[in-house]
Design a protein around this motif. Structure first.
Motif, mmCIF file in Angstrom:
data_model
loop_
_atom_site.group_PDB
_atom_site.id
_atom_site.type_symbol
_atom_site.label_atom_id
_atom_site.label_comp_id
_atom_site.label_asym_id
_atom_site.label_seq_id
_atom_site.Cartn_x
_atom_site.Cartn_y
_atom_site.Cartn_z
ATOM 1 N N LEU A 24 0.829 -1.202 0.000
ATOM 2 C CA LEU A 24 0.000 0.000 0.000
ATOM 3 C C LEU A 24 0.866 1.257 0.000
ATOM 4 O O LEU A 24 0.647 2.182 -0.793
ATOM 5 C CB LEU A 24 -0.934 0.014 1.209
ATOM 6 C CG LEU A 24 -1.746 1.309 1.402
ATOM 7 C CD1 LEU A 24 -2.620 1.594 0.190
ATOM 8 C CD2 LEU A 24 -2.590 1.236 2.668
ATOM 9 N N PHE A 25 1.861 1.304 0.879
ATOM 10 C CA PHE A 25 2.655 2.527 1.016
ATOM 11 C C PHE A 25 3.701 2.675 -0.080
ATOM 12 O O PHE A 25 4.386 3.703 -0.153
ATOM 13 C CB PHE A 25 3.278 2.598 2.409
ATOM 14 C CG PHE A 25 2.307 3.087 3.444
ATOM 15 C CD1 PHE A 25 2.209 4.431 3.748
ATOM 16 C CD2 PHE A 25 1.450 2.205 4.087
ATOM 17 C CE1 PHE A 25 1.296 4.897 4.685
ATOM 18 C CE2 PHE A 25 0.532 2.654 5.024
ATOM 19 C CZ PHE A 25 0.453 4.005 5.328
ATOM 20 N N ALA A 26 3.803 1.666 -0.954
ATOM 21 C CA ALA A 26 4.625 1.815 -2.160
ATOM 22 C C ALA A 26 3.847 2.493 -3.283
ATOM 23 O O ALA A 26 4.432 2.863 -4.305
ATOM 24 C CB ALA A 26 5.124 0.442 -2.626
ATOM 25 N N GLY A 65 8.645 9.261 5.798
ATOM 26 C CA GLY A 65 9.244 7.939 5.871
ATOM 27 C C GLY A 65 8.264 6.830 5.530
ATOM 28 O O GLY A 65 8.610 5.860 4.847
ATOM 29 N N LEU A 66 7.029 6.957 5.994
ATOM 30 C CA LEU A 66 6.013 5.946 5.683
ATOM 31 C C LEU A 66 5.777 5.831 4.188
ATOM 32 O O LEU A 66 5.621 4.732 3.649
ATOM 33 C CB LEU A 66 4.699 6.292 6.375
ATOM 34 C CG LEU A 66 4.566 6.003 7.860
ATOM 35 C CD1 LEU A 66 3.274 6.591 8.397
ATOM 36 C CD2 LEU A 66 4.616 4.503 8.130
ATOM 37 N N LYS A 70 10.572 12.349 0.261
ATOM 38 C CA LYS A 70 11.459 13.189 1.054
ATOM 39 C C LYS A 70 10.792 14.469 1.535
ATOM 40 O O LYS A 70 11.170 15.026 2.556
ATOM 41 C CB LYS A 70 12.721 13.536 0.242
ATOM 42 C CG LYS A 70 13.632 12.333 0.001
ATOM 43 C CD LYS A 70 14.902 12.752 -0.721
ATOM 44 C CE LYS A 70 15.830 11.560 -0.906
ATOM 45 N NZ LYS A 70 17.076 11.939 -1.631
ATOM 46 N N ALA A 71 9.809 14.941 0.788
ATOM 47 C CA ALA A 71 9.223 16.241 1.143
ATOM 48 C C ALA A 71 7.719 16.269 0.902
ATOM 49 O O ALA A 71 7.168 17.294 0.536
ATOM 50 C CB ALA A 71 9.904 17.356 0.362
ATOM 51 N N LEU A 72 7.043 15.138 1.103
ATOM 52 C CA LEU A 72 5.594 15.115 0.940
ATOM 53 C C LEU A 72 4.949 15.990 2.008
ATOM 54 O O LEU A 72 4.157 16.889 1.713
ATOM 55 C CB LEU A 72 5.066 13.681 1.043
ATOM 56 C CG LEU A 72 3.560 13.505 0.829
ATOM 57 C CD1 LEU A 72 3.199 13.744 -0.632
ATOM 58 C CD2 LEU A 72 3.114 12.116 1.255
ATOM 59 N N ALA A 73 5.280 15.719 3.262
ATOM 60 C CA ALA A 73 4.814 16.563 4.367
ATOM 61 C C ALA A 73 5.975 17.449 4.781
ATOM 62 O O ALA A 73 7.110 16.988 4.908
ATOM 63 C CB ALA A 73 4.362 15.697 5.546
ATOM 64 N N GLU A 209 5.713 -2.115 10.720
ATOM 65 C CA GLU A 209 4.590 -2.440 11.595
ATOM 66 C C GLU A 209 3.519 -1.347 11.555
ATOM 67 O O GLU A 209 2.314 -1.644 11.578
ATOM 68 C CB GLU A 209 5.093 -2.642 13.020
ATOM 69 C CG GLU A 209 5.933 -3.889 13.237
ATOM 70 C CD GLU A 209 7.363 -3.763 12.736
ATOM 71 O OE1 GLU A 209 8.069 -4.793 12.702
ATOM 72 O OE2 GLU A 209 7.801 -2.642 12.372
ATOM 73 N N LEU A 210 3.939 -0.088 11.495
ATOM 74 C CA LEU A 210 2.964 1.001 11.414
ATOM 75 C C LEU A 210 2.250 0.974 10.066
ATOM 76 O O LEU A 210 1.029 1.163 10.011
ATOM 77 C CB LEU A 210 3.658 2.344 11.633
ATOM 78 C CG LEU A 210 2.758 3.584 11.608
ATOM 79 C CD1 LEU A 210 1.583 3.451 12.576
ATOM 80 C CD2 LEU A 210 3.563 4.841 11.920
ATOM 81 N N ARG A 211 2.981 0.726 8.989
ATOM 82 C CA ARG A 211 2.329 0.597 7.677
ATOM 83 C C ARG A 211 1.290 -0.521 7.700
ATOM 84 O O ARG A 211 0.190 -0.377 7.155
ATOM 85 C CB ARG A 211 3.371 0.315 6.592
ATOM 86 C CG ARG A 211 4.313 1.468 6.280
ATOM 87 C CD ARG A 211 5.167 1.146 5.065
ATOM 88 N NE ARG A 211 6.204 2.143 4.879
ATOM 89 C CZ ARG A 211 7.492 1.949 5.187
ATOM 90 N NH1 ARG A 211 7.893 0.779 5.684
ATOM 91 N NH2 ARG A 211 8.376 2.906 4.992
ATOM 92 N N ALA A 212 1.648 -1.632 8.325
ATOM 93 C CA ALA A 212 0.710 -2.764 8.386
ATOM 94 C C ALA A 212 -0.551 -2.400 9.153
ATOM 95 O O ALA A 212 -1.662 -2.741 8.743
ATOM 96 C CB ALA A 212 1.403 -3.968 9.043
ATOM 97 N N ALA A 213 -0.384 -1.707 10.294
ATOM 98 C CA ALA A 213 -1.538 -1.320 11.104
ATOM 99 C C ALA A 213 -2.482 -0.395 10.321
ATOM 100 O O ALA A 213 -3.705 -0.532 10.402
ATOM 101 C CB ALA A 213 -1.069 -0.641 12.383
#
Length: 221
Positions: A24-26, A65-66, A70-73, A209-213
Motif C-alpha cells: 500500500l505505502f509503495a 518515511g512511511l 522526502k518532502a511530501l509533508a 509495523e505502522l504501515r501494516a496497522a
C-alpha cells in the motif's frame, strides 16, 4: 467503547500484514487538499488516518518515511504556527491527514485555541476518520499537552494509537522503559488502541509495523 481489530496472531499473519502495508505505502501518494476551517473540508470519501502530535515531534519525517517521499509533508518554518489540515491520497485506498502540531511554547494563545477547536470539530464530525496516530517523542517526558490531546480524543470517541518517534536517539534500556510507560498510559484511555509502536524515521525501525496497522484500515485493494 471503540472496537479494535484483532492483531495478527501467527508469524504467517504478521508477515502477510507487513507485506500488505509495504504494498500500500509503495503506491503513489499525492497532496490534494488543505483546509484551515471546518467548513473547508473536502467531502468524505476514502478512509482517513490523521497524524497528530506536539510541534517538533517528528510528524513530517514520519509521514515522509512511511510514504517513501522526502518532502511530501513539510515542517513549518515556525513551529506551532501552521493551522491547516493537509490531505494526501495514498494509492486510491487511504487518505492521510497531517494535523497541525500542538504545544509549542511560544505559539500565541489564539493559535493554540484555534488548533484545539479545529482538531475537536474535525475529530468528532468526520465520518471517514478511522484512527488518529498520536505521536510522542521517545526522548522526552510526556507533556500535559499530550495528555490533554488524549483526553480530547477520548471525548471525541475517536480511536487513537500512540506511536513513539525518534527511537534511534534513545538507548535500549531507556527506550524499553518509555515503551512500558506509554503502554500503561494507553490502558488508562478508553479510546486508545492497545498496541503502542516505536519508530525511527532515521533507521526505519517500526515503520513496517505502522504501515501494516494502517493498511488494515484502508479501502480493500
Amino acid at each position: 467503547m471503540p472496537d479494535f481489530a484483532p492483531a495478527a496472531d501467527t508469524e504467517e499473519e504478521r508477515a502477510a500484514a507487513i507485506e500488505a502495508g509495504r504494498l500500500l505505502f509503495a503506491q503513489p501518494c499525492r497532496f490534494f487538499f488543505a483546509a484551515q476551517r471546518i467548513d473547508q473540508l473536502p467531502p468524505p470519501a476514502l478512509p482517513e488516518i490523521a497524524f497528530a502530535g506536539r510541534s517538533n515531534v517528528g510528524k513530517s519525517s514520519l509521514i515522509n518515511g512511511l510514504t517513501g517521499h522526502k518532502a511530501l509533508a513539510r515542517a513549518s518554518s515556525t513551529p506551532g504556527r501552521t493551522k491547516q489540515l493537509n490531505f494526501f491520497e495514498l494509492g486510491g485506498r487511504l487518505t492521510l491527514v497531517d494535523m497541525p502540531g500542538y504545544g509549542y511554547a511560544e505559539a500565541a494563545k489564539a493559535v493554540k485555541e484555534d488548533w484545539q477547536g479545529l482538531m475537536f470539530d474535525f475529530l468528532r464530525g468526520r465520518p471517514t476518520l478511522q484512527r488518529v496516530v498520536l505521536l510522542l517523542d521517545s526522548r522526552v517526558e510526556i507533556k500535559k499537552t499530550d495528555t490533554d490531546a488524549m483526553a480530547l480524543l477520548d471525548r471525541a470517541a475517536v480511536i487513537f494509537q500512540l506511536v513513539l518517534t525518534k527511537a534511534d536517539a534513545v538507548k535500549p534500556p531507556k527506550l524499553a522503559a518509555k515503551q512500558a510507560e506509554v503502554e500503561a498510559l494507553a490502558r488508562r484511555h478508553p479510546a486508545a488502541h492497545p498496541e503502542v509502536l516505536t519508530t525511527s524515521s532515521e533507521t526505519g525501525a517500526g515503520m513496517p509495523e505502522l504501515r501494516a496497522a494502517l493498511a488494515a484500515l484502508a479501502e480493500p485493494a
